[in-house]
Design an enzyme around this catalytic site. Structure first.
Site, PDB file in Angstrom:
ATOM      1  N   ASP A  93      34.040 -65.799  24.368  1.00  0.00           N
ATOM      2  CA  ASP A  93      33.681 -64.823  23.348  1.00  0.00           C
ATOM      3  C   ASP A  93      32.298 -64.269  23.734  1.00  0.00           C
ATOM      4  OD1 ASP A  93      33.652 -63.131  21.194  1.00  0.00           O
ATOM      5  OD2 ASP A  93      34.166 -64.635  19.707  1.00  0.00           O
ATOM      6  N   TRP A  94      31.855 -63.316  22.970  1.00  0.00           N
ATOM      7  CA  TRP A  94      30.638 -62.557  23.265  1.00  0.00           C
ATOM      8  C   TRP A  94      29.441 -63.498  23.497  1.00  0.00           C
ATOM      9  CZ3 TRP A  94      30.094 -57.162  23.369  1.00  0.00           C
ATOM     10  CH2 TRP A  94      28.777 -56.697  23.407  1.00  0.00           C
TER      11      TRP A  94
END
Ligand code: BGC
Length: 745
Positions: free
Chosen positions: A268-269
């Site tokens: 994820d980010w």
């Protein structure tokens, strides 16, 4: 084209050979480059992306939606880099692109996989016009906490519903042929357990025992893998002490070894660098080490991989095999998408944005997602012939942006048709429609406009209140501790109620809200979620009976926030409450003996049941279920049983009903839920028609992970129910018996 490649097995073989051949030519730097995804919206200097690309430092970009820029980056990738590897171009296309469908939680309320598939298809077609070839959806985190803002993005609390709709969404985005124009790669997220964040606070810790992980949270991901999902995204959250982005158990043992997933795993980010903030690693280098060895193939928006992987390989801490496997997973996705053959996008090859079919699908999705929670004395549908004047009141009556919901980066607000406008167009020639917004937004306090609202309500035959919460109050990092209607909306309801006119509340929201303080103040409640571009026309048609509501709740509605987590598939406990376990806290004698109130699993200050149960949803038709039957009372361990019931529409209008099948495994080696959804079907029933609805259940559908974490179906007694909600009491039984014991008569 060589016809032998058209065969999927040959195609897989060809891709395997192409991946190996390409990998053999790559330098370590080029390999690591493939493992890095850059955020193109970051505000880099003008040539930064192009230069980084030429230097082989990027395998993917995200957040770029200008087709000319995307084509130029692809041109550089294929023409100006040594190996000509095209880019994965990612974007969050969550519930539509320009044309916005209901939020996923709303789509889940349709219980209609065909519609979810079609919605994803139209989103993919629109997104692909910009060169996007990879979306970060579906989000299939089981969500049992309405405080969590990301429940809006989910399909709710149920394993089967989430698994079925998640798989349908994957099929919609990817289509039958991932190389076809307009097909984009899907990404099932967030692997895994994210929905269990403590107290519904986004990004918080999760603690999920392995049996629960396997029986609940992982199942939708297995379904997505079986549906051919191209990629998975790790979760931000800490799972049992090991953040998901560095979790070898999840990413290697379960995903690769047990499920044999050969797609791509993206972080994820910036979640790789966050391993340090979690307290798992000391610095970015160690974070890169943990993530890569755990099995994260690509880093989204961080620089731990680009800065440290080479060094880790040179120090022999990371084996080249780990890098090669990750890069092979990425290249395989690119080959599967056909990017090497057609890296460029010509929007003219794709249907126009927001065409008739897109808008029609968005409207149908909104129609089927609205849930009629309450309809006292059949106040709905309203009749345009019988009404002279209707009052439209509330902050969400005419809020074109808010009805779109969370995660609509590219949504076109100008396409939105609001309920207020739609009511005007539908009945404006017959009915006088008066409108007072009354509140600037959902959080506003009592103000002078309340008097105006009361006045128009008093002068009308019915008042429709559009209440709820704006988009910004749900979604990522937007959790709430109090999930009542915000601001003074309940007071507005009370004031309108005093007029004595029929009051209809239409609620637009990104989560189940606690409605206890208004439920008795209104005659009807329609729950419309954030219904998207075509929410207005759908709601208007439902209010005026052009179509009957048919949505069913994909998540339990608590009476109070303190009941959370409350979900239909809870365990029984050793002291379950019974129907008459109701205590009014104000009436408790303070000197009453401890045991006098009943010693069961309930709260003293509310009923133990929810306000509205999972699967609940009313209709303008009236449905009656009878004659539940099983095809056999005893079946063997590898058998099928058919469970059927008769459904009659005893009402006067044709309508869809979502028929639900629930099962309870009464005694098992680990305790099992009191009810689990095992089948559902949307059926159209004409007035006074009776249909027989049957469900085939194979014993493998009853499999669960037991004490040894292996899947097992155990002999014994099973209760089965069919009905229109999880509260159905129409029940029968069957037994699974070992081999010779089986008597199929
Ligand atoms: C979210 C992901 C999303 C990603 C890219 C993250 O903050 O958790 O779901 O796909 O951002 O926008």
């Amino acid at each position: 084209m060589n016809t032998s490649t058209a065969n999927p097995i040959n195609q897989a073989e060809t891709i395997k050979q192409r991946v190996s051949a390409l990998l053999a030519r790559m330098t370590l730097a080029e390999k690591i480059g493939q493992m890095c995804q850059l955020d193109a919206s970051h505000g880099y200097a003008p040539d930064y992306l192009a230069d980084a690309l030429r230097a082989g430092r990027i395998g993917s970009v995200l957040n770029i939606t200008d087709v000319n820029t995307v084509n130029e980056l692809q041109r550089i990738a294929v023409e100006e880099t040594r190996l000509g590897i095209p880019l994965l171009v990612g974007r969050d296309v969550i519930h539509g692109f320009k044309t916005i469908l209901p939020i996923p939680l709303g789509q889940a309320a349709s219980w209609n996989p065909d519609l979810v598939r079609e919605g994803a298809r139209l989103a993919a077609l629109e997104a692909a016009t910009t060169g996007i070839n990879w979306t970060f959806a579906p989000m299939i985190d089981i969500s049992r906490d309405a405080r969590w803002g990301r429940i809006a993005e989910s399909f709710g609390e149920c394993v089967l519903l989430t698994s079925t709709l998640g798989a349908a969404m994957v099929e919609g985005f990817q289509s039958d042929d991932l190389t076809a124009p307009g097909a984009i790669a899907a990404c099932a997220k967030h692997f895994a357990g994210y929905g269990a964040v403590e107290s519904g606070r986004d990004y918080a810790t999760t603690n999920v025992p392995e049996t629960k992980l396997r029986n609940v949270y992982l199942r939708p991901f297995k379904a997505a893998v079986d549906a051919g999902v191209t990629s998975l995204m790790t979760s931000f959250s800490d799972l049992n002490g090991i953040p998901a982005t560095g979790n070898e158990f999840l990413l290697r043992q379960v995903l690769r070894d047990e499920w044999e997933f050969d797609g791509l795993v993206v972080s994820d980010w910036d979640s790789i660098r966050q391993l340090q903030i979690h307290g798992l690693t000391e610095n970015d280098k160690e974070s890169a080490f943990e993530a890569a060895t755990a099995g994260v193939d690509m880093e989204m928006a961080g620089d731990a991989y680009s800065n440290h992987l080479a060094e880790l390989v040179h120090e022999s801490r990371i084996d080249m095999q780990v890098i090669d496997t990750a890069v092979a997973n990425i290249l395989r996705a690119k080959f599967r998408l056909g990017l090497f053959e057609s890296p460029f996008t010509n929007p003219a090859d794709l249907p126009p944005i927001a065409n008739e079919r897109s808008l029609e699908t968005a409207k149908q999705a909104a129609l089927e997602s609205v849930v009629l929670l309450k309809n006292e004395h059949a106040v709905l549908p309203l009749s345009a012939e019988q009404l002279n004047t209707v009052a439209v009141i509330g902050p969400l009556s005419d809020a074109p942006y808010q009805q779109l919901g969370t995660w609509i980066f590219d949504g076109d607000v100008d396409l939105s048709i609001t309920p207020m406008h739609a009511i005007h167009s539908l009945v404006g020639h017959d009915v006088n429609v008066r409108y007072v917004r009354a509140m600037e937004n959902s959080r506003s306090k009592v103000n002078a406009a309340f008097d105006d609202a009361v006045e128009i309500a008093r002068d009308s035959d019915a008042a429709i209140l559009f209440l709820g919460e704006e988009s910004i109050l749900s979604g990522e990092a937007h959790s709430r501790a109090d999930i009542n209607l915000p601001g003074d909306q309940a007071e507005l309801v009370r004031r309108i109620r005093e007029t004595g006119k029929p009051v209809i509340a239409v609620i637009l929201a990104g989560r189940p809200l606690t409605l206890t303080n208004i439920v008795d103040q209104v005659d009807a409640i329609m729950y419309a979620w954030h219904p998207g571009t075509m929410g207005g026309p759908a709601i208007a048609e439902l209010l005026f009976g052009v179509e009957s509501p048919s949505g069913k709740l994909p998540a339990t509605f608590p009476r109070m926030v303190g009941q959370i987590p409350i979900y239909y598939s809870q365990k029984n406990s050793g002291k379950p409450p019974s129907k008459d376990t109701v205590v009014h806290i104000d009436d408790i004698d303070t000197r009453a003996p401890q045991t006098s109130l009943g010693m069961t699993a309930f709260h003293l200050d509310t009923h133990f049941t929810p306000l509205f149960a999972f699967g609940h949803g009313l209709s303008y038709a009236k449905f009656d279920y009878q004659n539940i039957r099983v095809s056999a009372h005893e079946i063997g361990l590898d058998d099928t049983v058919t469970i059927s019931a008769e459904l009659t529409n005893v009402g006067d209008v044709a309508a869809d009903e979502v028929v639900q099948l629930y099962v309870r495994d009464v005694v098992a080696s680990i305790t099992r839920p009191v009810k689990e959804l095992k089948g559902f079907r949307r059926v159209r029933v004409e007035p006074h028609e009776t249909v027989t609805v049957d469900f085939e259940l194979h014993t493998s559908d009853l499999t669960f992970y037991g004490r040894d974490m292996q899947p097992v179906t155990e002999p014994g007694e099973f209760h089965v129910w069919i009905g229109g909600s999880s509260e159905t009491e129409l029940r029968t039984e069957f037994r699974i018996v070992q081999g010779e014991e089986c008597d199929n008569s």
